[in-house]
Write a protein that holds these residues in place. Structure first.
Motif, PDB file in Angstrom:
ATOM      1  N   ARG A   1       1.058  -0.569  -0.169  1.00  9.31           N
ATOM      2  CA  ARG A   1       0.144  -0.073   0.103  1.00  9.31           C
ATOM      3  C   ARG A   1       0.962   1.118   0.086  1.00  9.31           C
ATOM      4  N   THR A   2       0.448   2.413  -1.222  1.00 11.92           N
ATOM      5  CA  THR A   2       1.914   3.276  -1.060  1.00 11.92           C
ATOM      6  C   THR A   2       0.880   4.022  -1.089  1.00 11.92           C
ATOM      7  N   LEU A   3       1.456   6.161  -0.440  1.00 13.70           N
ATOM      8  CA  LEU A   3       0.552   7.188  -0.806  1.00 13.70           C
ATOM      9  C   LEU A   3       1.785   7.501  -1.439  1.00 13.70           C
ATOM     10  N   ILE A   4       0.189   8.168  -1.956  1.00 12.96           N
ATOM     11  CA  ILE A   4       0.572   9.351  -3.878  1.00 12.96           C
ATOM     12  C   ILE A   4       0.482  10.236  -3.859  1.00 12.96           C
ATOM     13  N   PRO A   5       1.167  10.872  -3.922  1.00 13.15           N
ATOM     14  CA  PRO A   5       0.945  12.728  -3.814  1.00 13.15           C
ATOM     15  C   PRO A   5      -0.111  12.594  -4.664  1.00 13.15           C
ATOM     16  N   PHE A   6      -1.470  13.717  -4.738  1.00 15.74           N
ATOM     17  CA  PHE A   6      -2.269  13.722  -5.635  1.00 15.74           C
ATOM     18  C   PHE A   6      -2.512  15.284  -6.595  1.00 15.74           C
ATOM     19  N   VAL A   7      -1.110  15.414  -6.763  1.00 13.87           N
ATOM     20  CA  VAL A   7      -0.879  16.259  -7.503  1.00 13.87           C
ATOM     21  C   VAL A   7      -0.850  16.357  -8.745  1.00 13.87           C
TER      22      VAL A   7
ATOM     23  N   ILE B   1       2.585  14.210 -10.649  1.00 11.64           N
ATOM     24  CA  ILE B   1       3.065  13.157 -10.202  1.00 11.64           C
ATOM     25  C   ILE B   1       0.946  12.072 -11.011  1.00 11.64           C
ATOM     26  N   VAL B   2       0.325  12.854 -10.691  1.00 13.14           N
ATOM     27  CA  VAL B   2      -0.668  11.888 -11.249  1.00 13.14           C
ATOM     28  C   VAL B   2      -1.501  13.076 -12.703  1.00 13.14           C
ATOM     29  N   PRO B   3      -1.332  13.279 -13.415  1.00 13.41           N
ATOM     30  CA  PRO B   3      -1.499  13.830 -14.398  1.00 13.41           C
ATOM     31  C   PRO B   3      -3.017  13.592 -15.060  1.00 13.41           C
ATOM     32  N   THR B   4      -3.346  12.007 -14.826  1.00 17.15           N
ATOM     33  CA  THR B   4      -4.522  11.940 -15.383  1.00 17.15           C
ATOM     34  C   THR B   4      -5.212  10.760 -14.772  1.00 17.15           C
ATOM     35  N   VAL B   5      -6.537  11.443 -14.899  1.00 17.75           N
ATOM     36  CA  VAL B   5      -7.584  10.739 -14.017  1.00 17.75           C
ATOM     37  C   VAL B   5      -8.761  10.276 -14.677  1.00 17.75           C
ATOM     38  N   ASP B   6      -8.898   9.687 -15.440  1.00 21.34           N
ATOM     39  CA  ASP B   6     -10.017   9.122 -16.700  1.00 21.34           C
ATOM     40  C   ASP B   6     -10.951   8.273 -15.922  1.00 21.34           C
ATOM     41  N   LEU B   7     -12.018   8.752 -15.549  1.00 15.55           N
ATOM     42  CA  LEU B   7     -13.294   8.018 -14.999  1.00 15.55           C
ATOM     43  C   LEU B   7     -14.306   7.154 -15.702  1.00 15.55           C
ATOM     44  N   PRO B   8     -14.172   8.200 -17.335  1.00 17.30           N
ATOM     45  CA  PRO B   8     -15.207   6.999 -17.740  1.00 17.30           C
ATOM     46  C   PRO B   8     -13.800   5.680 -18.535  1.00 17.30           C
ATOM     47  N   GLY B   9     -12.810   5.425 -18.657  1.00 17.07           N
ATOM     48  CA  GLY B   9     -12.422   5.058 -19.300  1.00 17.07           C
ATOM     49  C   GLY B   9     -11.361   3.837 -17.826  1.00 17.07           C
TER      50      GLY B   9
ATOM     51  N   VAL C   1      -3.465   8.117 -14.446  1.00 17.42           N
ATOM     52  CA  VAL C   1      -2.601   7.598 -14.944  1.00 17.42           C
ATOM     53  C   VAL C   1      -1.462   8.094 -13.683  1.00 17.42           C
ATOM     54  N   ILE C   2      -0.181   7.804 -13.382  1.00 24.66           N
ATOM     55  CA  ILE C   2       0.487   7.758 -12.122  1.00 24.66           C
ATOM     56  C   ILE C   2       1.979   7.887 -12.412  1.00 24.66           C
ATOM     57  N   ASP C   3       2.488   9.199 -12.748  1.00 25.74           N
ATOM     58  CA  ASP C   3       4.403   9.252 -13.154  1.00 25.74           C
ATOM     59  C   ASP C   3       5.133   9.465 -12.087  1.00 25.74           C
ATOM     60  N   ALA C   4       5.253   8.483 -11.058  1.00 20.28           N
ATOM     61  CA  ALA C   4       5.977   8.252 -10.379  1.00 20.28           C
ATOM     62  C   ALA C   4       7.444   8.402  -9.773  1.00 20.28           C
ATOM     63  N   PRO C   5       7.787   9.440  -9.232  1.00 13.20           N
ATOM     64  CA  PRO C   5       9.414   8.957  -9.415  1.00 13.20           C
ATOM     65  C   PRO C   5      10.305   8.065  -8.707  1.00 13.20           C
ATOM     66  N   PRO C   6      10.936   7.920  -9.070  1.00 13.94           N
ATOM     67  CA  PRO C   6      11.881   6.748  -8.660  1.00 13.94           C
ATOM     68  C   PRO C   6      12.183   6.667  -7.455  1.00 13.94           C
ATOM     69  N   GLY C   7      11.935   5.987  -6.198  1.00 15.87           N
ATOM     70  CA  GLY C   7      11.790   5.816  -4.808  1.00 15.87           C
ATOM     71  C   GLY C   7      10.181   5.057  -4.257  1.00 15.87           C
TER      72      GLY C   7
END
Length: 172
Positions: A134-140, A143-151, A155-161
């Motif tokens: 379980r990982t907490l992803i900053p919702f910015v 890091i999260v450039p795309t939220v596609d509800l219909p799809g 998309v999570i563009d996570a930095p290394p680590g």
């Protein structure tokens, strides 16, 4: 149904209650005459008879709750309301995010969103990675450039680590 507030303790002798507010629109959600569903359902629905905002706290009285004893019986009750159809861009309800498939920018499956947590610094997505972690992803947006509800995906563009099994780049 969305959680609007949680009933706290009684305030005074005439049935007034302090609320822990969970909505960003308390002026409309907690207006006089508003009818709110409850959790547990057997307690409600409750109709707001009076509302006030004093010293950064919200207080309400409900129809039929006339004294401190009746008010104390409502402590811990969660007040619920229907979602409002907003046309606001980049605004999602927690229930809309839960269950979305998480993908990297190249389409690799990362896991699934379990929900969102509202932390003091920022909101974070709770991601259950494919590894089970379980990982907490900053919702910015960075890091999260795309939220596609219909799809059904984010998309999570996570930095290394950030994700399990990834290491930060050497020298950082």
């Amino acid at each position: 149904m969305l959680r609007v507030a949680t009933v706290g303790g009684a305030h005074g002798l005439r049935g007034e209650l302090r609320l822990a507010v969970h909505t960003d629109d308390p002026e409309n959600r907690l207006a006089r005459g508003a009818v709110l569903q409850t959790e547990p359902p057997a307690v409600g629905p409750l109709t707001i008879a009076a509302v006030s905002h004093r010293q950064n706290h919200w207080y309400v009285r409900f129809d039929g709750v006339a004294d401190r004893t009746a008010a104390e019986g409502l402590r811990g009750v969660v007040l619920l309301a229907e979602p409002v159809d907003d046309e606001e861009e980049d605004a999602w309800y927690p229930h809309e995010l839960a269950g979305l498939r998480a993908e990297s920018p190249d389409g690799a499956h990362l896991g699934a969103v379990e929900g969102i947590r509202h932390l003091p610094a920022q909101d974070v997505l709770v991601l259950r990675e494919v590894t089970g972690e379980r990982t907490l992803i900053p919702f910015v947006r960075a890091i999260v450039p795309t939220v596609d509800l219909p799809g059904g995906r984010v998309v999570i563009d996570a930095p290394p680590g950030l994700l399990a099994g990834t290491e930060p780049e050497a020298g950082r």
